[in-house]
Design an enzyme around this catalytic site. Structure first.
Site, PDB file in Angstrom:
ATOM      1  N   ASP A  84      -7.765   7.122  -4.678  1.00 50.53           N
ATOM      2  CA  ASP A  84      -6.556   7.949  -4.735  1.00 50.53           C
ATOM      3  C   ASP A  84      -6.743   9.393  -4.280  1.00 50.53           C
ATOM      4  OD1 ASP A  84      -7.733   9.252  -7.075  1.00 50.53           O
ATOM      5  OD2 ASP A  84      -7.044   7.522  -8.229  1.00 50.53           O
ATOM      6  N   TYR A 144       0.824  -1.218   0.000  1.00 46.68           N
ATOM      7  CA  TYR A 144       0.000   0.000   0.000  1.00 46.68           C
ATOM      8  C   TYR A 144       0.851   1.258   0.000  1.00 46.68           C
ATOM      9  CZ  TYR A 144      -4.607  -2.037   0.109  1.00 46.68           C
ATOM     10  OH  TYR A 144      -5.757  -2.686  -0.256  1.00 46.68           O
ATOM     11  N   ASN A 148     -12.569   5.149  -7.120  1.00 46.22           N
ATOM     12  CA  ASN A 148     -11.142   5.378  -6.936  1.00 46.22           C
ATOM     13  C   ASN A 148     -10.822   5.727  -5.484  1.00 46.22           C
ATOM     14  OD1 ASN A 148     -10.946   4.947  -9.665  1.00 46.22           O
ATOM     15  ND2 ASN A 148     -10.849   7.110 -10.196  1.00 46.22           N
ATOM     16  N   ASN A 195     -15.265   5.622 -22.309  1.00 47.51           N
ATOM     17  CA  ASN A 195     -14.296   4.563 -22.034  1.00 47.51           C
ATOM     18  C   ASN A 195     -13.666   4.118 -23.358  1.00 47.51           C
ATOM     19  OD1 ASN A 195     -12.938   2.142 -21.166  1.00 47.51           O
ATOM     20  ND2 ASN A 195     -14.356   2.043 -19.437  1.00 47.51           N
ATOM     21  N   CYS A 244      -3.999   1.087  16.606  1.00 47.81           N
ATOM     22  CA  CYS A 244      -5.244   1.794  16.908  1.00 47.81           C
ATOM     23  C   CYS A 244      -5.191   2.435  18.291  1.00 47.81           C
ATOM     24  CB  CYS A 244      -6.410   0.821  16.812  1.00 47.81           C
ATOM     25  SG  CYS A 244      -8.027   1.571  17.152  1.00 47.81           S
ATOM     26  N   SER A 301     -11.074   9.902 -21.117  1.00 53.27           N
ATOM     27  CA  SER A 301     -12.041  10.716 -20.387  1.00 53.27           C
ATOM     28  C   SER A 301     -11.642  12.183 -20.349  1.00 53.27           C
ATOM     29  CB  SER A 301     -12.222  10.182 -18.962  1.00 53.27           C
ATOM     30  OG  SER A 301     -10.988  10.151 -18.270  1.00 53.27           O
ATOM     31  N   ARG A 328       1.866   1.907  -3.491  1.00 60.52           N
ATOM     32  CA  ARG A 328       0.765   2.512  -4.240  1.00 60.52           C
ATOM     33  C   ARG A 328       0.561   3.967  -3.824  1.00 60.52           C
ATOM     34  NH1 ARG A 328      -4.513  -0.800  -3.644  1.00 60.52           N
ATOM     35  NH2 ARG A 328      -5.190   0.751  -5.161  1.00 60.52           N
ATOM     36  N   HIS A 336     -15.158   3.250  -2.328  1.00 64.37           N
ATOM     37  CA  HIS A 336     -14.168   2.279  -1.861  1.00 64.37           C
ATOM     38  C   HIS A 336     -13.187   2.877  -0.860  1.00 64.37           C
ATOM     39  CE1 HIS A 336     -14.888  -0.323  -5.715  1.00 64.37           C
ATOM     40  NE2 HIS A 336     -15.879  -0.374  -4.850  1.00 64.37           N
ATOM     41  N   GLU A 356     -12.497   1.369 -24.036  1.00 63.27           N
ATOM     42  CA  GLU A 356     -12.821  -0.037 -24.273  1.00 63.27           C
ATOM     43  C   GLU A 356     -14.297  -0.308 -24.023  1.00 63.27           C
ATOM     44  OE1 GLU A 356     -10.262  -2.368 -21.814  1.00 63.27           O
ATOM     45  OE2 GLU A 356      -8.429  -1.414 -22.552  1.00 63.27           O
TER      46      GLU A 356
END
EC number: 2.3.1.286
Length: 272
Positions: free
Chosen positions: A102, A65, A100, A239, A173, A257, A68, A117, A241
């Site tokens: 991000d 992570y 997304n 898109n 935590c 896009s 990323r 998400h 595709e």
């Protein structure tokens, strides 16, 4: 011609929803999971983005992570992100629904949005449910700070994190003492109920629904375009595709896009 017809429909619309996926951020250089050159080809996310994987090897999961997160920290919102942020000001009722994690939509200026998400720079304890904002996680776990990650060179990142990070450094935590994980939805986890309900309501009530840069495969989010269509909305797909919803769409644009959204925004502003 297709854009002209869409602009006429948008001029009559008061309620617009835009649903975005990884393809939007791919134009900012962030790899997708399901594209031809995506992370699916390099990793098996089902071995990393799960509670089981985190319990088995939290250090491995956090290293992935953080890798990323550094890619995202180095990226910038593209013209597609910025066009969507401007479009929200043009309609009385507007909602951006994104898969997304991000945060680039927020960085581009979007305010009327739900992140289905979650957000990769936030944190969540899977034991007690405590959630941590980006600022809170950064204070507990400075390695996850966006600015810190942005400053690291490739060699520094490898030395400090990929090779140097130890399990005892992982964030704990403040409520229950268990390890904090990234604030994203993992495989096998439910989407946030409040965000999903808001997305459903927007899909059912909108005049025009855009599906932008999403594979339309991941449920339950993939059902949103068809919910909008069944509720009477015009369905627009942007898109490069073909996807499973393509045949249901009133308008289909096989182009990046950023290119299509920028043109739509320009034409809308010219008509005002």
């Amino acid at each position: 011609m297709e854009v002209s017809k869409l602009i006429i429909a948008l001029q009559r619309s008061k309620n617009v929803s835009i649903f975005t996926g990884a393809g939007v951020s791919a134009e900012s250089g962030i790899p997708t999971f399901r594209g031809k050159d995506g992370l699916w080809n390099k990793y098996d996310p089902t071995e990393l983005a799960t509670l089981y994987a985190f319990r088995e090897d939290p250090l491995k999961v956090w290293k992935w992570y953080l890798w990323r997160m550094r890619l995202i920290a180095l990226a910038e919102p593209n013209t597609g992100h910025r066009a969507i942020a401007e479009m929200e000001e043009l309609f009385p009722n507007f909602l951006l629904i994104t898969q997304n994690v991000d945060g680039l939509h927020r960085r581009a200026g979007s305010k009327k949005l739900v992140e289905l998400h979650g957000n990769i720079f936030e944190g969540k304890c899977r034991s007690c449910g405590k959630r941590y904002s980006e600022e809170e996680l950064s204070s507990i776990f400075p390695l996850a700070d966006k600015n810190y990650l942005r400053k690291l060179s490739e060699d520094e990142f490898k030395e400090r994190i990929l090779n140097g990070l130890r399990e005892e450094e992982l964030p704990e935590c403040l409520v229950c003492g268990d390890l904090i994980g990234p604030g994203v939805v993992w495989f096998g986890e439910s989407l946030p109920e409040t965000a999903l309900s808001k997305a459903y309501r927007a899909s059912e009530s909108c005049d025009v629904f855009f599906s932008v840069g999403t594979s339309a495969l991941v449920q339950p989010a993939a059902s949103l375009p068809l919910i909008a269509k069944r509720s009477g909305a015009l369905l627009v797909e942007i898109n490069p595709e073909e996807t499973p919803i393509s045949s249901y769409c009133n308008f289909v644009f096989r182009a990046p896009s950023s290119e299509v959204l920028s043109e739509i925004l320009l034409r809308l502003k010219e008509q005002r």
